[in-house]
Design a protein around this motif. Structure first.
Motif, mmCIF file in Angstrom:
data_model
loop_
_atom_site.group_PDB
_atom_site.id
_atom_site.type_symbol
_atom_site.label_atom_id
_atom_site.label_comp_id
_atom_site.label_asym_id
_atom_site.label_seq_id
_atom_site.Cartn_x
_atom_site.Cartn_y
_atom_site.Cartn_z
ATOM 1 N N UNK A 757 -2.812 7.215 7.748
ATOM 2 C CA UNK A 757 -3.189 6.080 8.591
ATOM 3 C C UNK A 757 -3.569 4.880 7.738
ATOM 4 N N UNK A 758 -4.320 5.122 6.661
ATOM 5 C CA UNK A 758 -4.717 4.042 5.760
ATOM 6 C C UNK A 758 -3.496 3.358 5.164
ATOM 7 N N UNK A 759 -2.575 4.137 4.621
ATOM 8 C CA UNK A 759 -1.416 3.555 3.941
ATOM 9 C C UNK A 759 -0.535 2.804 4.924
ATOM 10 N N UNK A 760 -0.267 3.407 6.084
ATOM 11 C CA UNK A 760 0.559 2.725 7.080
ATOM 12 C C UNK A 760 -0.164 1.514 7.656
ATOM 13 N N UNK A 761 -1.500 1.617 7.780
ATOM 14 C CA UNK A 761 -2.262 0.498 8.303
ATOM 15 C C UNK A 761 -2.254 -0.699 7.376
ATOM 16 N N UNK A 762 -2.114 -0.476 6.092
ATOM 17 C CA UNK A 762 -2.031 -1.568 5.127
ATOM 18 C C UNK A 762 -0.644 -2.191 5.080
ATOM 19 N N UNK A 900 0.606 -11.148 4.841
ATOM 20 C CA UNK A 900 -0.795 -11.428 4.566
ATOM 21 C C UNK A 900 -0.957 -12.084 3.205
ATOM 22 N N UNK A 901 -2.054 -12.772 3.048
ATOM 23 C CA UNK A 901 -2.417 -13.150 1.694
ATOM 24 C C UNK A 901 -3.368 -12.085 1.154
ATOM 25 N N UNK A 902 -3.710 -12.216 -0.111
ATOM 26 C CA UNK A 902 -4.453 -11.130 -0.757
ATOM 27 C C UNK A 902 -5.860 -11.004 -0.175
ATOM 28 N N UNK A 903 -6.465 -12.112 0.200
ATOM 29 C CA UNK A 903 -7.804 -12.040 0.799
ATOM 30 C C UNK A 903 -7.776 -11.252 2.112
ATOM 31 N N UNK A 904 -6.741 -11.456 2.906
ATOM 32 C CA UNK A 904 -6.605 -10.694 4.154
ATOM 33 C C UNK A 904 -6.398 -9.215 3.853
ATOM 34 N N UNK A 905 -5.642 -8.924 2.805
ATOM 35 C CA UNK A 905 -5.413 -7.530 2.434
ATOM 36 C C UNK A 905 -6.713 -6.866 1.996
ATOM 37 N N UNK A 906 -7.549 -7.587 1.271
ATOM 38 C CA UNK A 906 -8.844 -7.039 0.842
ATOM 39 C C UNK A 906 -9.678 -6.667 2.065
ATOM 40 N N UNK A 908 -8.578 -5.989 5.023
ATOM 41 C CA UNK A 908 -7.923 -4.873 5.716
ATOM 42 C C UNK A 908 -8.231 -3.550 5.029
ATOM 43 N N UNK A 909 -8.267 -3.553 3.697
ATOM 44 C CA UNK A 909 -8.625 -2.333 2.953
ATOM 45 C C UNK A 909 -10.034 -1.888 3.334
ATOM 46 N N UNK A 910 -10.963 -2.831 3.403
ATOM 47 C CA UNK A 910 -12.351 -2.481 3.758
ATOM 48 C C UNK A 910 -12.414 -1.905 5.169
ATOM 49 N N UNK A 911 -11.721 -2.558 6.111
ATOM 50 C CA UNK A 911 -11.763 -2.110 7.496
ATOM 51 C C UNK A 911 -11.176 -0.708 7.669
ATOM 52 N N UNK A 912 -10.022 -0.515 7.073
ATOM 53 C CA UNK A 912 -9.346 0.770 7.245
ATOM 54 C C UNK A 912 -10.055 1.894 6.505
#
Length: 912
Positions: A757-762, A900-906, A908-912
């Motif tokens: 779920x984490x990997x697909x969610x990213x 996404x830009x990298x800030x959005x990815x960061x 998303x990593x925290x959320x997931x």
């Protein structure tokens, strides 16, 4: 000299025998030393220099700019508009890039450098039956054909095609050491003969490509096998085998390279390891490739009915006449067990050269044509050479005609087998390099940066005696403490989503986490880790890259993994490991790799960051804040970095976000990302698929490497980034995280489902690699169900690989949908565990399933023939290219989730 510099002065440039002559009216002209000249006009001096043969070739191919700043691996792998085209080169400057693209895709047609004209659509071809090779003639259908029928010669025609060997030499001379290594490694997988000695026709300073060969790792079987399925894997640089050289003396009517291919090919299938004159473009004259020495190996499969020879053997091929390349020939005499000399004539000059070989342990064989050459002269010189070279009349072979080729090849093979059965030298490529040094040849590995990096690697690996003890004593932060930390962090994460979280329990968990992090922070990096950090902190970028490569190989040889053979492990693409592996041994410890040292750095950073966040450590006392920056340098240079620890099945959140923050700072304005991931059961070929598609370095082969998820970064060319909608593509390979079919609820399975779920969610795009067409791994099905609740669904493509009959599985959309319409026990159990109700039993029942947008890709088997002598299947390469084009089209057309830009990815990593 451009017209803007010369004003209205008329200039005429003529080329004759590659010497440039310039005639310009009313100029002050001065001849200079050699063939250079200088003239004065308009208050300025102009200098004209003669181009050498090499410079002419580099200029023709558009590679002249890479003589000072070499072409890098990152340059060759970046995504551009050409990545989506199955394009044919139209000018000579297209040829190097076309070759690199095809080689990256393991395309067996990579050496076919035919150019096509970019002509108007209102033209049509007519074939000339009299020509052996296809030549296309065009005319304008709107005009009177009878008026133009005799003026075809005035129409544009392609320039003379470049010989593939010239193209290879020019590209290697323009590439840095790491791109050279990648080129040679890919050529090996395509079963092309590899360049061993690279000629420099300008300076006559030839280079032995030892470093470029370092990444060549092959697997073969023993005959007879000691145990059923006994296989060996080793670096071809280190493995010793008898070597047989084939050379030409003056002119030979028999094709040396074709003979070599016949010797190496099984009876039922021709294998063109060596490029020869009977192939397309093979008759084009070589301009810079004479003096090139190539090497290829025969490797047995372990089956007596298929193997030509019972043991590995090396075959060497010198391009050009031995009289003009005496240094290369001298080396071949010192490393070969036998040399086959093809010639029509033996002249006095060649007789004297060969006479100087007196006392050599190498056996010499002559291959003559009875219809060419001076028969009596040849016999006279042969009779003189027989006692000098310790020959007899059986060492002189006469190839009567092409109709006798089968019998002649059988005779050559019998000679080779006879030589190996008697005492003969066995050499490795390293042994060959040592002999080359003594003769004064340059060895690419002898540069200072490479040797310093090697010395540092040896200092580290010399102390590794026992893997378990080394992990316990040197990699201290990865033991039981890290497992406890991962478990506490997991519980803390789960409490956040509880409807009524117990505050006391939350406080206990935080206190326990701080205690564990303090225990980690009390340690200092061990000596081995400090040396590793020094290696990747080198101010020299080249030395840093050399060090990482040496560490990969050094750790692989120290670890000596010994798995029991299985069909999935044998003959897979394994670019990372070079250690000698005997697959007959049953025990296989977990390999030790570069990722373990980087994981240790990550844990130091995590512990310190946790204490700073909790106020237990002043920010000014941080020692490891620079670690993410060091790791980022490696990511930017193509090293896969760990996203999820395969041992604990946990992501190091602070370490990963620290890396992404550094990446955001480094990329500045070019920080738009698309995340592409691959999931599937180990052994389904997903890592090989990603490596072939994008030229990446993920470890391949079931059980060969760490089980964590790894990420690599691919640059998008600036000229294409606006069209594609992103500046970089972050590729995530799930490694061995997902197990096979398993429906029982348990901690391991729950973690697998969460990580899927984490990997697909990213991800913006996910490739799901299927072991069987109707069998989607339960953990991945769980991830689909969970993500459907969030509304975040990546564009996904299902890939079923290693198919032998693609047509049998159906190619129509209706047939493809039926593959996922069949309910299964796995699907029912997964739906029940997710409490989704009885109405959903298959993936096709889910709301996000759209057969018009999602596809099931049928990828043919990887190998064409029987490994290890099999080449990569051309149909496999073509199918992978089509999948790549589809993925990039989906990204460009916005079918994937919003980039996404990298800030959005960061975040998303925290959320997931």
């Amino acid at each position: 000299i451009g017209e803007s510099d010369l004003g209205e002065v008329t200039s005429e440039i003529k080329a004759s025998e590659r010497r440039t002559a310039v005639a310009i009216a009313d100029l002050e002209w001065r001849e200079m030393e050699g063939d250079d000249c200088e003239f004065h006009y308009g208050g300025r001096n102009y200098r004209i220099e003669e181009r050498s043969r090499l410079q002419e070739m580099l200029f023709l191919l558009g590679l002249e700019t890479y003589q000072t700043q070499k072409l890098s691996l990152q340059d060759a792998l970046q995504i551009s508009s050409d990545s989506m085209k199955n394009w044919a080169p139209q000018t000579p400057k297209d040829l190097p890039w076309n070759f690199l693209r095809k080689l990256q895709a393991l395309n067996a047609e990579a050496r076919n450098t035919t150019m096509v004209l970019d002509l108007p659509l209102d033209t049509r071809p007519v074939e000339k039956e009299s020509q052996m090779e296809e030549e296309i003639i065009y005319w304008d259908t709107a005009e009177d054909i009878s008026a133009d029928i005799y003026s075809f010669s005035e129409l544009p025609t392609p320039d003379t095609p470049v010989n593939p060997l010239d193209l290879l030499c020019a590209l290697l001379l323009s590439s840095d050491s790491f791109l050279q290594q990648e080129i040679v490694s890919k050529m090996s997988l395509c079963q092309f003969a590899l360049p061993l000695i690279l000629p420099d026709p300008e300076n006559h300073y030839h280079t032995f490509l030892l470093w470029a060969m370092r990444g060549t790792v092959r697997t073969w079987g023993s005959q007879p096998p000691r145990v059923m399925g006994s296989f060996r894997e080793d670096s071809m640089v280190l493995s010793r085998a008898p070597a047989f050289a084939f050379v030409r003396m003056e002119v030979s009517s028999n094709s040396k390279s074709q003979l070599l291919n016949d010797v190496l090919s099984p009876g039922h299938r021709q294998q063109d390891c060596f490029w020869h004159r009977d192939l397309n473009l093979g008759t084009n004259p070589r301009e810079i490739a004479d003096g090139l020495v190539e090497i290829s190996w025969f490797l047995p499969s372990g089956r007596e009915d298929l193997d030509i020879f019972p043991e590995p053997m090396a075959f060497l091929n010198l391009r050009g006449d031995i009289g003009s390349h005496w240094l290369q020939f001298k080396l071949l005499t010192e490393i070969s067990s036998a040399i086959f000399i093809l010639t029509d004539n033996i002249s006095k000059k060649e007789y004297k050269l060969l006479s100087s070989m007196k006392g050599s342990a190498t056996k010499y064989y002559f291959i003559l044509s009875p219809y060419r050459g001076k028969r009596n002269t040849n016999l006279r010189f042969l009779n003189r050479l027989i006692p000098v070279l310790k020959m007899d009349h059986s060492h002189v072979l006469v190839k009567v005609s092409s109709t006798d080729s089968v019998g002649f090849v059988r005779r050559v093979r019998a000679i080779i087998t006879h030589v190996t059965r008697s005492p003969c030298r066995r050499v490795s490529v390293e042994d060959m390099a040592n002999a080359a040094r003594k003769l004064g040849l340059k060895v690419d590995e002898d540069c200072e940066e490479c040797q310093r990096a090697k010395d540092r690697m040896e200092q580290i690996t010399r102390k590794i005696k026992d893997l378990d003890a080394y992990r316990r004593d040197e990699l201290r932060l990865q033991g039981e403490t890290w497992r406890k930390v991962a478990q506490v962090e997991k519980e803390l994460c789960q409490i956040q989503w509880a409807s009524d979280p117990p505050e006391k329990y939350r406080a206990e968990l935080r206190h326990r986490l701080l205690e564990l992090r303090m225990q980690q922070n009390d340690h200092d990096p061990s000596w081995g880790v400090q040396e590793f950090i020094s290696g990747i902190s080198s101010p020299s970028l080249g030395e840093k890259q050399y060090f990482l490569k040496w560490m990969e190989w050094g750790l692989a040889r120290v670890a000596q993994p010994r798995p029991r053979p299985s069909p999935e492990m044998i003959f897979t693409l394994r670019p990372k490991h070079c250690g000698a592996v005997d697959f007959s041994e049953p025990f296989w410890p977990e390999p030790l790799g570069v990722e373990h040292f980087l994981r240790e750095m990550g844990q130091f950073y995590e512990a310190e960051s946790c204490l700073v966040e909790a106020g237990k450590l002043p920010a000014g006392q941080r020692r490891f804040a620079h670690f993410p920056g060091l790791a980022l340098e490696l990511l930017l240079k193509g090293l896969p970095l760990e996203l999820i620890d395969g041992n604990t099945l946990s992501p190091a959140l602070r370490w990963v976000t620290g890396l992404l923050k550094e990446l955001h700072v480094r990329l500045e304005r070019r920080s738009r990302l698309v995340v592409l991931s691959a999931l599937g059961v180990p052994g389904t070929g997903k890592s090989t698929l990603l490596n072939t598609m994008f030229g990446l370095r993920f470890v391949t082969g079931r059980g060969r490497g760490p089980r964590g998820a790894f990420m690599q970064l691919i640059k998008v060319a600036e000229s294409f980034s606006q069209d594609l909608g992103c500046d970089h593509i972050l590729v995530i390979d799930s490694g061995g995280l997902i197990a096979g079919v398993r429906t029982e609820a348990g901690e391991r399975f729950e973690r697998e489902a969460s990580l899927a779920t984490l990997i697909m969610g990213l991800s913006n795009v996910t490739v799901v690699s299927l072991a069987e067409t109707r069998n989607i791994p339960p953990a991945i099905l769980h991830a689909f169900l969970r993500l459907e609740k969030t509304g975040h669904m990546p564009n996904y493509q299902f890939v079923h690989q290693n198919l032998h009959d693609v047509s049998a599985l159906g190619s129509k959309p209706r047939d493809r949908r039926q593959l996922l319409d069949q309910p299964s026990d796995v699907g029912r159990a997964t739906v029940q565990m997710e409490k989704q109700g009885d109405g959903i039993q298959t993936l096709a029942d889910l709301a996000f399933w759209d057969p018009e947008k999602q596809h099931i890709w049928h990828i043919p088997g990887l190998w064409h023939g029987v490994p290890p002598m099999a080449a990569v299947n051309l149909a496999y390469s073509e199918a992978i290219f089509e999948l790549k084009r589809c993925l990039l089209e989906n990204i460009r057309n916005g079918l994937s989730n919003q980039n996404k830009n990298i800030q959005q990815l960061i975040e998303l990593v925290r959320r997931l």
